[in-house]
Each structure stands twice: as structure tokens, then as C-alpha cells.
Motif scaffolding. Structure first.
Motif, short mmCIF file in Angstrom:
data_model
loop_
_atom_site.label_atom_id
_atom_site.label_comp_id
_atom_site.label_asym_id
_atom_site.label_seq_id
_atom_site.Cartn_x
_atom_site.Cartn_y
_atom_site.Cartn_z
N UNK A 67 14.39 -10.53 -7.29
CA UNK A 67 14.70 -10.26 -5.88
C UNK A 67 16.03 -10.92 -5.52
N UNK A 68 16.90 -10.16 -4.87
CA UNK A 68 18.21 -10.67 -4.47
C UNK A 68 19.33 -10.32 -5.43
N UNK A 69 18.99 -9.82 -6.63
CA UNK A 69 20.03 -9.38 -7.57
C UNK A 69 20.74 -8.15 -7.03
N UNK A 70 22.04 -8.05 -7.29
CA UNK A 70 22.70 -6.78 -7.04
C UNK A 70 22.24 -5.81 -8.12
N UNK A 71 22.40 -4.54 -7.86
CA UNK A 71 22.03 -3.53 -8.85
C UNK A 71 22.86 -3.69 -10.12
N UNK A 72 24.12 -4.06 -9.97
CA UNK A 72 24.97 -4.27 -11.14
C UNK A 72 24.41 -5.38 -12.03
N UNK A 73 24.05 -6.51 -11.44
CA UNK A 73 23.48 -7.62 -12.21
C UNK A 73 22.15 -7.19 -12.83
N UNK A 74 21.32 -6.51 -12.06
CA UNK A 74 20.02 -6.06 -12.57
C UNK A 74 20.19 -5.12 -13.76
N UNK A 75 21.12 -4.17 -13.63
CA UNK A 75 21.32 -3.21 -14.71
C UNK A 75 21.93 -3.85 -15.95
N UNK A 77 19.55 11.59 -5.81
CA UNK A 77 20.93 12.05 -5.69
C UNK A 77 21.84 11.19 -4.83
N UNK A 78 21.32 10.11 -4.25
CA UNK A 78 22.14 9.22 -3.44
C UNK A 78 23.09 8.43 -4.34
N UNK A 79 24.34 8.37 -3.96
CA UNK A 79 25.34 7.64 -4.73
C UNK A 79 25.36 6.19 -4.25
N UNK A 80 25.31 5.23 -5.20
CA UNK A 80 25.29 3.81 -4.87
C UNK A 80 26.38 3.07 -5.63
N UNK A 81 26.99 2.11 -4.99
CA UNK A 81 27.92 1.20 -5.65
C UNK A 81 27.08 0.02 -6.15
N UNK A 82 26.92 -0.11 -7.44
CA UNK A 82 26.00 -1.10 -8.01
C UNK A 82 26.37 -2.54 -7.69
N UNK A 83 27.64 -2.82 -7.51
CA UNK A 83 28.05 -4.21 -7.29
C UNK A 83 27.73 -4.72 -5.89
#
Length: 102
Positions: A29-37, A73-79
Motif C-alpha cells: 500500500x502506498x507504492x506507485x504503480x511504477x515501483x510495484x511493477x 483501456x484507461x491510460x495511466x502514468x505509472x510513476x
């Protein structure tokens, strides 16, 4: 090792489950998507312009290198997007017109 990042601290936060291209992944919890990925894989997505893989660059929302998509289909900025429970990430936008030009 299969991931690009190795978590060294903040390991006591609650876990979050999500998927990357249909494969289960876990984050905190609290991770950005970039860190998680990048804790789960070596890269975020394929390059639009060649065979290379992308792993983010600036880590602050300026370079446009970390775009991924939700299964809807939603576009996300992982960082700059926080990972959330049940999020289904797709690393290639199959609806993009430029992908169909080849």
C-alpha cells in the motif's frame, strides 16, 4: 532475480494484489504503480518504436516513458499513479492506431 527493484525498507505496509498482463503481482500500500511493477518485473512495457523494453526514466511524470493501461483501456502514468487492490494493468495498448500501421 526477476525484478528490477529490490525493496530494502518500508516492508511493514499492508499488501496489495494486482495483475500485470493477467499475471498476479503483489505490492505494498502506498507504492506507485511504477515501483510495484518494477518490484514484480524487469520492465514496464514494450517500446512503441522498436523491440526495446521500457522501465521508466525520470520517475517524476515528465518524460512520458512509463505509460501503461488498465484492462478497461484507461491510460495511466505509472510513476505518479498509486497501485490499488485489484488493478488490472496491460503493458501494451492494443487499441492504438499506430500499432495497426505495420
Amino acid at each position: 532475480m526477476n525484478s528490477r527493484f529490490v525493496r530494502l525498507a518500508e516492508t511493514a505496509r499492508p499488501p496489495v494484489s494486482f495483475t500485470i498482463d493477467g499475471e498476479p503481482a503483489a505490492a505494498l500500500e502506498g507504492d506507485t504503480l511504477l515501483v510495484a511493477m518494477l518490484n514484480a518485473a524487469r520492465s514496464l512495457r514494450s517500446s512503441e518504436f522498436g523491440e526495446g523494453r521500457r522501465a521508466g526514466f525520470c520517475l517524476m511524470g515528465a518524460c512520458q516513458d512509463c505509460w501503461v493501461w488498465t484492462a478497461a483501456g484507461e491510460r495511466l502514468r505509472a510513476c505518479s499513479t498509486e497501485v490499488r487492490e485489484g488493478l488490472a494493468i496491460v503493458t501494451r495498448d492494443t487499441e492504438a492506431a499506430w500499432l495497426k500501421l505495420a
